[in-house]
Design an enzyme around this catalytic site. Structure first.
Site, PDB file in Angstrom:
ATOM      1  N   GLU A  44      38.097  59.417  43.443  1.00 26.61           N
ATOM      2  CA  GLU A  44      37.828  60.748  44.001  1.00 26.61           C
ATOM      3  C   GLU A  44      38.569  60.905  45.320  1.00 26.61           C
ATOM      4  O   GLU A  44      38.188  60.333  46.336  1.00 26.61           O
ATOM      5  CB  GLU A  44      36.318  60.933  44.214  1.00 26.61           C
ATOM      6  CG  GLU A  44      35.993  62.286  44.837  1.00 26.61           C
ATOM      7  CD  GLU A  44      34.532  62.421  45.264  1.00 26.61           C
ATOM      8  OE1 GLU A  44      33.663  61.714  44.721  1.00 26.61           O
ATOM      9  OE2 GLU A  44      34.267  63.258  46.157  1.00 26.61           O
ATOM     10  N   ARG A  48      40.151  66.977  51.999  1.00 24.35           N
ATOM     11  CA  ARG A  48      39.734  67.120  53.397  1.00 24.35           C
ATOM     12  C   ARG A  48      40.885  66.946  54.355  1.00 24.35           C
ATOM     13  O   ARG A  48      40.694  67.028  55.568  1.00 24.35           O
ATOM     14  CB  ARG A  48      38.698  66.040  53.756  1.00 24.35           C
ATOM     15  CG  ARG A  48      37.414  66.245  53.064  1.00 24.35           C
ATOM     16  CD  ARG A  48      36.415  65.219  53.496  1.00 24.35           C
ATOM     17  NE  ARG A  48      35.423  65.139  52.447  1.00 24.35           N
ATOM     18  CZ  ARG A  48      34.381  64.348  52.456  1.00 24.35           C
ATOM     19  NH1 ARG A  48      34.194  63.539  53.472  1.00 24.35           N
ATOM     20  NH2 ARG A  48      33.539  64.356  51.458  1.00 24.35           N
ATOM     21  N   THR A  72      35.385  67.231  47.248  1.00 28.77           N
ATOM     22  CA  THR A  72      35.289  68.343  48.210  1.00 28.77           C
ATOM     23  C   THR A  72      35.879  69.633  47.642  1.00 28.77           C
ATOM     24  O   THR A  72      36.505  70.413  48.360  1.00 28.77           O
ATOM     25  CB  THR A  72      35.953  67.959  49.568  1.00 28.77           C
ATOM     26  OG1 THR A  72      35.716  66.582  49.866  1.00 28.77           O
ATOM     27  CG2 THR A  72      35.382  68.785  50.712  1.00 28.77           C
ATOM     28  N   LYS A 132      26.013  65.490  41.037  1.00 29.12           N
ATOM     29  CA  LYS A 132      26.072  64.614  42.211  1.00 29.12           C
ATOM     30  C   LYS A 132      24.870  64.966  43.094  1.00 29.12           C
ATOM     31  O   LYS A 132      24.615  66.149  43.341  1.00 29.12           O
ATOM     32  CB  LYS A 132      27.383  64.895  42.952  1.00 29.12           C
ATOM     33  CG  LYS A 132      27.463  64.374  44.379  1.00 29.12           C
ATOM     34  CD  LYS A 132      28.853  64.618  44.961  1.00 29.12           C
ATOM     35  CE  LYS A 132      28.843  64.536  46.475  1.00 29.12           C
ATOM     36  NZ  LYS A 132      30.191  64.447  47.056  1.00 29.12           N
TER      37      LYS A 132
END
Ligand code: 3PG
Length: 211
Positions: A44, A48, A72, A132
């Protein structure tokens, strides 16, 4: 690995999905190779940093066996950019119907983030049952997951946020937890120093966490 993954396959590949922050494209490929050598292939890469998409592209093109995911993901635009960069799954810190629909339209398996019962119900309304739990330890940890196992008996979670090698076992032993997520596999200092052997070791240890 099938061309079209499912969220469940993403969760079940290893006990831990590494949450990765990349600031330098030059780190992307050696870092991914180290994780792979340690037995972790679902990666993952968080959206960011300005370099995140270029890092995904480099790994997707150059590291055979790695499965690039985008973390994100907060908008339909993020999801589309991630697919273009080679992402094969997405993780979001929260759930919106727009992001859920965009990922469906793109054929991109999504693990949407939830931390309340209402958010779980919204995600389920959007057709998502692999979620999640974020931020997991801050929002109730194992006790919250046990409480959810009653009403949300049909949901599998990937707790992420505050997960460590020390508390991962308790989380992974819960029947409604399919895997955990965490950034500890890729420490910022190991990355800065190019200490790929340390990242490989952390990955290998993570694969040995019992489920
Ligand atoms: C994050 O979004 O940064 C992830 O949840 C990782 O959290 P962690 O650094 O506590 O593992």
């Amino acid at each position: 690995m099938a061309v079209n993954l499912t969220s469940l396959q993403v969760m079940q590949d290893a006990p831990v999905i590494p949450v990765i922050v990349l600031n330098d494209v030059a780190h992307a490929v050696p870092m991914a190779r180290a994780l792979l050598a340690g037995g972790i292939r679902m990666l993952e890469i968080t959206l960011r940093t300005p370099q995140a998409l270029a890092c995904m592209e480099a790994i997707a093109n150059e590291v055979e066996g790695a499965v690039v995911g985008a973390g994100t993901v907060r908008s339909p635009q993020d999801a589309a950019a991630a697919v273009k960069a080679g992402a094969r799954f997405a993780v979001s810190p929260g759930y919106t119907p727009a992001v859920g629909q965009a990922c469906k339209d793109l054929g991109l398996p999504l693990l949407p983030g939830v931390s309340t019962g209402s958010e779980i119900m919204m995600a389920q309304e959007g057709g998502y049952t692999e979620l999640k739990f974020f931020p997991a330890m801050q929002a109730g940890g194992p006790a919250m997951l046990k409480a959810w196992s009653g009403p949300f008996f049909d949901v599998k979670f990937c707790p992420t946020g505050g997960v460590t090698p020390q508390n991962a076992h308790e989380l992974l032993s819960l029947p409604n937890v399919a895997c955990v997520g965490g950034s500890w596999l890729v420490p910022a200092d190991a990355m800065a120093q190019g200490d790929w052997a340390r990242i490989e070791k952390l990955a290998r240890e993570a694969t040995q966490l019992a489920r």
